[in-house]
Design an enzyme around this catalytic site. Structure first.
Site, mmCIF file in Angstrom:
data_model
loop_
_atom_site.group_PDB
_atom_site.id
_atom_site.type_symbol
_atom_site.label_atom_id
_atom_site.label_comp_id
_atom_site.label_asym_id
_atom_site.label_seq_id
_atom_site.Cartn_x
_atom_site.Cartn_y
_atom_site.Cartn_z
ATOM 1 N N TYR A 16 0.857 -1.179 0.000
ATOM 2 C CA TYR A 16 0.000 0.000 0.000
ATOM 3 C C TYR A 16 0.894 1.229 0.000
ATOM 4 O O TYR A 16 1.935 1.247 0.653
ATOM 5 C CB TYR A 16 -0.909 0.008 1.242
ATOM 6 C CG TYR A 16 -1.577 -1.327 1.479
ATOM 7 C CD1 TYR A 16 -2.652 -1.734 0.697
ATOM 8 C CD2 TYR A 16 -1.109 -2.187 2.459
ATOM 9 C CE1 TYR A 16 -3.255 -2.966 0.897
ATOM 10 C CE2 TYR A 16 -1.699 -3.423 2.668
ATOM 11 C CZ TYR A 16 -2.769 -3.814 1.885
ATOM 12 O OH TYR A 16 -3.352 -5.035 2.074
ATOM 13 N N GLU A 25 -0.108 7.216 -10.154
ATOM 14 C CA GLU A 25 -0.532 5.844 -9.906
ATOM 15 C C GLU A 25 -0.470 4.981 -11.166
ATOM 16 O O GLU A 25 -0.197 5.455 -12.265
ATOM 17 C CB GLU A 25 -1.956 5.835 -9.326
ATOM 18 C CG GLU A 25 -1.996 5.891 -7.804
ATOM 19 C CD GLU A 25 -1.585 4.555 -7.174
ATOM 20 O OE1 GLU A 25 -1.219 3.623 -7.916
ATOM 21 O OE2 GLU A 25 -1.649 4.454 -5.937
#
Length: 471
Positions: A162, A271
């Site tokens: 994460y 991302e």
């Protein structure tokens, strides 16, 4: 062979000409990310090891999983092994789950222990992954947490990747999405107004990094699956301050707690869809203990416009679980290619039993643990079409798809917030493209006699490959 740590794997990459050592002095920004982005434009893109970084003492490794050659070596296969063979090899090892891990009393990651005056800006060779990032991100750490309701259940202990933004000398922000295991762990702790113990391990051997990015079931252990994939029990060591289990071969361990009912603004961050995520309020992590090897290697992940390392890292380990889930109910499924943008796009090859069969298989994808939030577009092809060969897939798209009858749209479905087309965030439409040859009772194509390869083509392929290899 199973690798004990990152350093051993880097040595194997070097022996196979899959590692470039950068010995000249480089700037943390933009040199490290620039090189990591550029190396993906090379054939057989190697890993990079930066040995001299201005302002820092520690080396930085990038692109460790960044090619199919590196991926094959991680599986102890010849580096030129085809993608399809790697898929089926991973699938066969998957079936060996579970392989129980073993515990060791000592490991190099305990050579140095720091529990006061922690300063992540000095301990880690930090840099912005992309120039528009809100700050320094740790994008390839494995984060370990336990279900607070079942603290002794190792199958409910999670190892996941994460994103982490460094927000202070001993503080980070974390993104524990609701559909991730750590999100479940944290929500349970926060309901009781309790912090959640976590350990952040940086610079891991390659298989546990692969498992940390794999969508396993909630009660499936990443460590037991790592043992199945590497074909040997995985080695663990206990954390200093909690009952968390850590990869024994890690370079750096940050032990801390995610605190309840406290949020800070996190992001934007470049991302995997190739765009920046927005800024959101995310939970905070306070680090209270650090352990590390002597002269630790800081490993990070470049994330940007595909293809980059993350696309190799989360490709087959996303494809295999979905394949297993579909195969259990539809034995006719031959292979699953979920390599594109973390499975937002998915290609499935299947032997159709009856008319509409391909659409039924595709609809099942949207109820799998990964396919429900992530997958937006599913293309289904015949069993003789290699879903990992886009030339064959495009052939099927162009001569097997009738747009009127073979395209299905589903509205108001779950989506992933990082997909910039989700509207509202976390909701999406889905599309199925049936690129299979119709079978009864569907309306059949007028002429589907396929042209086959001349006799002896396979033998000639082997011969020509050997001639090229011998040049």
């Amino acid at each position: 062979m199973p690798y004990n740590d990152l350093r051993q794997f880097l040595s194997v990459l070097e022996d196979n000409n899959q590692l470039l050592k950068i010995n000249e002095k480089v700037m943390p920004e933009p040199d490290i990310s620039a090189a990591a982005a550029a190396v993906n434009k090379l054939t057989s893109s190697p890993a990079l090891l930066f040995n001299d970084i201005a302002g820092y003492h520690n080396r930085v490794a990038m692109n460790v999983h960044g090619s199919w050659e590196n991926h094959a070596l991680m599986l102890d296969m010849d580096k030129n092994t085809s993608l399809k063979k790697q898929f089926h090899e991973m699938n066969s090892r998957w079936l060996n789950y579970p392989v129980e891990p073993v515990y060791v009393d000592q490991a190099p990651c305990k050579e140095n222990i720091i529990n006061e005056d922690i300063n992540l800006f000095e301990l880690l060779s930090l840099f912005r992954v992309n120039k528009g990032d809100a700050g320094f991100y740790i994008s390839k750490a494995s984060i370990i947490s336990r279900d607070p309701e079942f603290p002794d259940d190792n199958d409910k202990q999670n190892v996941g990747i994460y994103r982490l933004q460094v927000t202070g000398k001993d503080e980070l922000s974390i993104q524990p999405s609701a559909f991730h295991d750590i999100g479940i762990h944290f929500s349970k702790a926060e309901r009781n107004n309790e912090p959640l113990d976590i350990a952040i391990t940086i610079g891991n051997e390659p298989v546990i990094t692969l498992m940390a990015s794999t969508p396993l079931g909630y009660d499936q252990s990443e460590y037991k699956m790592a043992g199945a994939i590497q074909q040997k029990p995985y080695e663990l060591i206990k954390a200093e301050t909690s009952n968390l289990d850590l990869p024994a071969g890690t370079e750096i361990v940050l032990e801390g707690k995610i605190y309840p009912n406290k949020r800070v603004v996190e992001g934007p961050f470049g991302e995997f869809p190739g765009s920046y995520s927005g800024a959101r309020k995310q939970p905070t992590v306070k680090i209270h203990t650090v352990t590390h090897r002597n002269n630790p290697i800081f490993e990070n992940l470049y994330v940007g416009m595909p293809w980059t390392e993350i696309d190799h890292l989360i490709a087959l380990n996303t494809s295999v679980p979905v394949y297993q889930q579909l195969k259990e109910e539809f034995p006719e499924v031959q292979a699953v290619n979920a390599m594109y943008t973390h499975g937002i796009g998915m290609i499935i090859s299947v032997k159709s039993r009856f008319g509409g069969f391909a659409k039924a298989v595709a609809n099942r994808v949207f109820s799998t643990p990964h396919g429900m939030p992530f997958t937006k577009i599913v293309i289904v092809v015949d069993e003789y079409v290699d879903p990992f060969d886009l030339n064959q897939v495009m052939w099927a798209m162009t001569v097997r798809v009738d747009p009127t009858n073979d395209v299905q749209i589903l509205n108001n479905m779950p989506g992933v917030a990082l997909d910039p087309t989700s509207n509202p965030s976390g909701m999406s439409s889905k599309m199925i493209i049936d690129a299979t040859t119709p079978v009864a009772p569907a309306r059949l194509l007028e002429d589907t006699n396929l042209v086959t390869l001349p006799d002896g083509s396979d033998e000639w392929l082997t011969k020509l490959q050997q001639m090229i290899k011998d040049q």
